[in-house]
Design a protein around this motif. Structure first.
Motif, short mmCIF file in Angstrom:
data_model
loop_
_atom_site.label_atom_id
_atom_site.label_comp_id
_atom_site.label_asym_id
_atom_site.label_seq_id
_atom_site.Cartn_x
_atom_site.Cartn_y
_atom_site.Cartn_z
N CYS A 1 0.86 -1.18 0.00
CA CYS A 1 0.00 0.00 0.00
C CYS A 1 0.89 1.22 0.00
O CYS A 1 1.81 1.33 0.80
CB CYS A 1 -0.89 0.00 1.24
N THR A 2 0.67 2.15 -0.93
CA THR A 2 1.48 3.36 -0.99
C THR A 2 0.59 4.57 -1.12
O THR A 2 -0.56 4.48 -1.55
CB THR A 2 2.45 3.33 -2.19
N LEU A 3 1.12 5.71 -0.72
CA LEU A 3 0.42 6.97 -0.86
C LEU A 3 0.60 7.50 -2.28
O LEU A 3 1.60 7.20 -2.94
CB LEU A 3 0.99 8.00 0.12
N ASN A 4 -0.36 8.30 -2.75
CA ASN A 4 -0.17 8.90 -4.06
C ASN A 4 0.70 10.15 -3.93
O ASN A 4 1.06 10.58 -2.84
CB ASN A 4 -1.52 9.22 -4.72
N GLU A 5 1.08 10.72 -5.06
CA GLU A 5 2.02 11.83 -5.05
C GLU A 5 1.49 13.04 -4.30
O GLU A 5 2.26 13.80 -3.70
CB GLU A 5 2.35 12.24 -6.50
N GLU A 6 0.18 13.23 -4.30
CA GLU A 6 -0.39 14.42 -3.66
C GLU A 6 -0.18 14.42 -2.15
O GLU A 6 -0.24 15.45 -1.51
CB GLU A 6 -1.89 14.52 -3.95
N THR A 7 0.07 13.23 -1.59
CA THR A 7 0.18 13.14 -0.14
C THR A 7 1.61 13.01 0.33
O THR A 7 1.85 12.65 1.47
CB THR A 7 -0.63 11.92 0.38
N THR A 8 2.58 13.26 -0.56
CA THR A 8 3.98 13.24 -0.11
C THR A 8 4.10 14.12 1.13
O THR A 8 3.76 15.29 1.11
CB THR A 8 4.91 13.75 -1.21
N TRP B 1 -6.93 9.84 1.74
CA TRP B 1 -6.19 8.58 1.68
C TRP B 1 -6.50 7.70 2.90
O TRP B 1 -6.70 6.49 2.77
CB TRP B 1 -4.69 8.87 1.61
N LEU B 2 -6.53 8.30 4.09
CA LEU B 2 -6.86 7.54 5.30
C LEU B 2 -8.24 6.91 5.18
O LEU B 2 -8.43 5.74 5.52
CB LEU B 2 -6.80 8.44 6.53
N LEU B 3 -9.20 7.69 4.70
CA LEU B 3 -10.55 7.17 4.56
C LEU B 3 -10.59 6.01 3.59
O LEU B 3 -11.23 4.98 3.84
CB LEU B 3 -11.49 8.29 4.10
#
Length: 326
Positions: free
Chosen positions: A3-10, A31-33
């Protein structure tokens, strides 16, 4: 599952300022939701994904935990909007270590204590005692169930011994008997008996050690001992306590009538209970203040004629199946 975060959430490397984090707030909340809604991601997996995108270890664990444990739709927004709350969060981060919900679940006590022996309902109590806290119940097992348990155990017996933490026999004279453990889930009709006992004493089956069936032949006995782990300085006791908490109660199922001898003796109370087929002895030993009750010291007196067969279940504070201590 990765599971990874998208670029917007760096992420910001820490909760540095309201202005800096506000720019990422909506993306992080979304992202958390999304991660929580999946239902198959642990807090640990979520935190690891956030760490991979630049969050510090403790910040990631805290934010992941907030995402799962939140009491409102946007807990992160609430934290960021209130400086006093943010200060509290920063303080928590400094002391925060593990956020895995599965670990928290596995290490908590499901209820405060099992039902007291004197309060068990549905079977007839032949005898009760307050120190130690115990009750002897009749007709808990049928004659057929007792016979079946004995016949099952005969094919799996091995000598019981009191062992050191290195696995060596300390004193073969302390405990002279033979027995076996029944692996949870391996014998459906035995599982059904355990489930009945679980209901009787109102304690989860997963917080019971695996059933131990024991045979005492002529002259065999078990000298005075506590069932709880009373020597935490020993490695084996420490490992058991760390794995599933303390033992807090015992159920002894008597599988046959003994011709002579074979009583369960409680030393402090001066009480001797003679085996009777189908009966069950239930005693607890965690006192209201958390101390263990030394009045639970007990022994199995020598079998003078015939054999003595029992089956024992020990109650633990936390899930313990697969960790039978013997």
């Amino acid at each position: 599952m990765e599971c990874t975060l998208n670029e917007e959430t760096t992420a910001v490397a820490g909760l540095a300022s309201n202005d800096e984090m506000s720019a990422h707030n909506e993306a992080v909340e979304a992202w958390l939701l999304a991660a929580v809604s999946r239902g198959d991601l642990s807090v640990e997996a979520m935190a690891q994904a956030m760490q991979a995108d630049g969050y510090g270890e403790h910040e990631a664990q805290l934010l992941a935990a907030l995402g799962v444990l939140r009491h409102e739709d946007t807990p992160l927004h609430s934290v960021l909007e209130h400086s006093r709350m943010q200060g509290a969060v920063l303080d928590v981060i400094q002391h925060f270590r593990y956020a895995r919900l599965d670990a928290l679940d596995a290490h908590r006590s499901p209820v405060d204590a099992p039902v007291a022996p004197s309060k068990v309902r549905g079977v007839r109590a032949r005898l009760t005692c307050t120190s130690p806290d115990l009750a002897l119940f009749d007709d808990v097992l049928s004659a057929h169930e007792c016979s079946d348990l004995i016949e099952f155990a005969k094919e799996h017996l091995s000598a019981n011994r009191v062992m050191s933490e290195q696995g060596e026999v300390i004193d073969a004279d302390v405990r002279t008997s033979s027995g076996c453990f029944v692996e949870a889930g391996s014998v459906p009709w035995i599982d059904a008996i355990e489930a009945r006992i679980s209901t009787l004493v109102q304690w989860p089956q997963e917080c019971m050690e695996e059933l131990a069936i024991v045979r005492y032949s002529g002259g065999e006995r078990f000298l005075s001992h506590f069932d709880y782990f009373n020597a935490p300085e020993l490695l084996r006791h420490r490992e058991e306590l760390d794995a599933a908490g303390q033992r807090i109660g015992t159920i002894v199922l008597y599988l046959n009538d003994v011709t002579e001898g074979g009583a369960t003796r409680f030393d402090v109370a001066g009480l001797e209970l003679l085996p009777s087929r189908g009966s069950a002895l239930y005693f607890t030993y965690r006192l209201p203040d958390g101390r263990m009750d030394e009045a639970s010291l007990h022994s199995g007196t020598p079998v003078l004629e015939g054999e003595k067969w029992i089956a024992t279940l020990w109650l633990r504070e936390r899930p313990c199946r697969g960790l039978s201590a013997g």
